[in-house]
Design a protein around this motif. Sequence first.
Motif, PDB file in Angstrom:
ATOM      1  N   TYR A 133       0.808  -1.212   0.000  1.00 36.87           N
ATOM      2  CA  TYR A 133       0.000   0.000   0.000  1.00 36.87           C
ATOM      3  C   TYR A 133       0.847   1.271   0.000  1.00 36.87           C
ATOM      4  O   TYR A 133       0.364   2.360   0.280  1.00 36.87           O
ATOM      5  CB  TYR A 133      -0.942  -0.019   1.209  1.00 36.87           C
ATOM      6  N   GLU A 134       2.122   1.116  -0.284  1.00 37.50           N
ATOM      7  CA  GLU A 134       3.028   2.249  -0.431  1.00 37.50           C
ATOM      8  C   GLU A 134       3.830   2.045  -1.717  1.00 37.50           C
ATOM      9  O   GLU A 134       3.543   1.151  -2.506  1.00 37.50           O
ATOM     10  CB  GLU A 134       3.977   2.335   0.783  1.00 37.50           C
ATOM     11  N   SER A 136       4.051   3.458  -4.555  1.00 38.60           N
ATOM     12  CA  SER A 136       3.287   3.375  -5.801  1.00 38.60           C
ATOM     13  C   SER A 136       4.064   3.874  -7.007  1.00 38.60           C
ATOM     14  O   SER A 136       3.984   3.292  -8.099  1.00 38.60           O
ATOM     15  CB  SER A 136       1.986   4.172  -5.662  1.00 38.60           C
ATOM     16  N   HIS A 139       6.372   1.003  -7.891  1.00 40.91           N
ATOM     17  CA  HIS A 139       5.724  -0.178  -8.466  1.00 40.91           C
ATOM     18  C   HIS A 139       5.177   0.060  -9.870  1.00 40.91           C
ATOM     19  O   HIS A 139       5.276  -0.827 -10.732  1.00 40.91           O
ATOM     20  CB  HIS A 139       4.583  -0.636  -7.560  1.00 40.91           C
ATOM     21  N   HIS A 140       4.567   1.222 -10.095  1.00 42.67           N
ATOM     22  CA  HIS A 140       3.816   1.428 -11.327  1.00 42.67           C
ATOM     23  C   HIS A 140       4.505   2.327 -12.348  1.00 42.67           C
ATOM     24  O   HIS A 140       4.039   2.406 -13.487  1.00 42.67           O
ATOM     25  CB  HIS A 140       2.430   1.979 -11.007  1.00 42.67           C
ATOM     26  N   LEU A 217       1.707  11.419  -2.866  1.00 40.39           N
ATOM     27  CA  LEU A 217       1.603  10.483  -3.986  1.00 40.39           C
ATOM     28  C   LEU A 217       1.704  11.178  -5.342  1.00 40.39           C
ATOM     29  O   LEU A 217       2.553  10.843  -6.167  1.00 40.39           O
ATOM     30  CB  LEU A 217       0.272   9.724  -3.878  1.00 40.39           C
ATOM     31  N   SER A 262      -7.695   7.100   0.257  1.00 38.42           N
ATOM     32  CA  SER A 262      -7.406   6.548  -1.066  1.00 38.42           C
ATOM     33  C   SER A 262      -8.639   6.628  -1.960  1.00 38.42           C
ATOM     34  O   SER A 262      -8.539   6.994  -3.134  1.00 38.42           O
ATOM     35  CB  SER A 262      -6.966   5.083  -0.953  1.00 38.42           C
ATOM     36  N   ALA A 329      -2.893   3.179  -9.114  1.00 39.72           N
ATOM     37  CA  ALA A 329      -2.374   2.877  -7.775  1.00 39.72           C
ATOM     38  C   ALA A 329      -3.480   2.441  -6.837  1.00 39.72           C
ATOM     39  O   ALA A 329      -3.360   1.428  -6.128  1.00 39.72           O
ATOM     40  CB  ALA A 329      -1.645   4.090  -7.216  1.00 39.72           C
ATOM     41  N   THR A 330      -4.569   3.167  -6.801  1.00 39.36           N
ATOM     42  CA  THR A 330      -5.649   2.836  -5.874  1.00 39.36           C
ATOM     43  C   THR A 330      -6.348   1.538  -6.270  1.00 39.36           C
ATOM     44  O   THR A 330      -6.760   0.753  -5.413  1.00 39.36           O
ATOM     45  CB  THR A 330      -6.661   3.988  -5.785  1.00 39.36           C
ATOM     46  N   TRP A 333      -4.294  -1.308  -4.951  1.00 36.81           N
ATOM     47  CA  TRP A 333      -4.497  -1.551  -3.519  1.00 36.81           C
ATOM     48  C   TRP A 333      -5.774  -2.351  -3.289  1.00 36.81           C
ATOM     49  O   TRP A 333      -5.817  -3.232  -2.429  1.00 36.81           O
ATOM     50  CB  TRP A 333      -4.562  -0.230  -2.754  1.00 36.81           C
TER      51      TRP A 333
END
Length: 365
Positions: A133-134, A136, A139-140, A217, A262, A329-330, A333
């Motif tokens: 959950y962090e 982002s 990761h993306h 974010l 979020s 991102a959301t 999650w």
Amino acid sequence: MSRPPLLAVCLPSYAEEETVGPVARTVAEGLERLGGRVRPLIVHVDCGSPDRTAARFRALRLPVPALQRVAPRGKGNALRTFFAVCGQEGARFALSFDTDLTAVTPRWVAAFADPLLDGTAQAVLPAYPRSAYEASATHHLALPAVFARTGRLVPQPIGGEFGLDLDVVDPAGLDWSGSTLRFGVDIALTFRMLERARTVALAAPGVKRHKPSFFHLSEVFAEVAETTLRLAAAGPVTAAAEVSGGDGPALWPGSWAHRAASRALFERARTGLLRQGQSVPAWADPALPGWAAERWVRSLSAALADAGLPGADPAAAARALTPLFVVRATSFWLAAERGGLPAARTALLDQAYALRRTAHPAPTV
């Protein structure tokens, strides 16, 4: 008998009065444990903190030499100032540790320093597990973009911590402008490492915990994306480095403490995309994660391809990508909450490979 090499450690900060002292003391202890292999130097670079961060550092009595410098706001500005100090002092090796860390131990120093001192690597990047959950932007954006452009799976291209052999990876060659002076500096350094180093080692010091970054974010993404697109405009990256042990992201459960926030962030981003004429699934729609993943890969690939066209504006392109990034991102999650960590990790790897295929399609016969 030759003198041990100088190993300088950067501690960049902005408004970290509660954590700068513990981080500095921990790093100093880690440097002491290296013994006579190096001459240590801690360089705290404060970016004009409005609180007592600089005063807290000045008050420390550290067991190793330490300097304090001031830079304009922005992590890139802090690192640029630090590298100038490295040149003035004749440092051979450089490490950096963010000062918002809340779970750092002395062994982190050896984890990043040992491969450099042993000569087994010329650069070191982190491979610690990050919360699902962090991270982002990592990761993306950073992980798939680095893989797409270099063919190297680097788990944490913007992890915050790193180690460099300054004789091999000379940061003076970076384009120290724009977003590279802010959050974009980490990915710029990662590309530099992959171009210049023969081997990039991955340090695994343990789970990274730091102050919550969720509320930054969009800011972090826009700056990392601007630098990434600016680098893409410069042409293809030839990665000389082998990445020792790189097999993608490592996740730990963490806590979705910002779940309500979020959803609010998602709704604002979705509203903006709907106004642009895009049809975006709703928060509760099971199709949302799949839609967002496919649309994100397609849009990021197009942005990377367009970055080199005449008149391209990386900053504007990064801003245009931001709402879709928030949706991606959301939605990730949500999927992680429903499917668990193994499925989430697979989704991230699938995303990286999809961007790589899109950026470098297989030749047709």
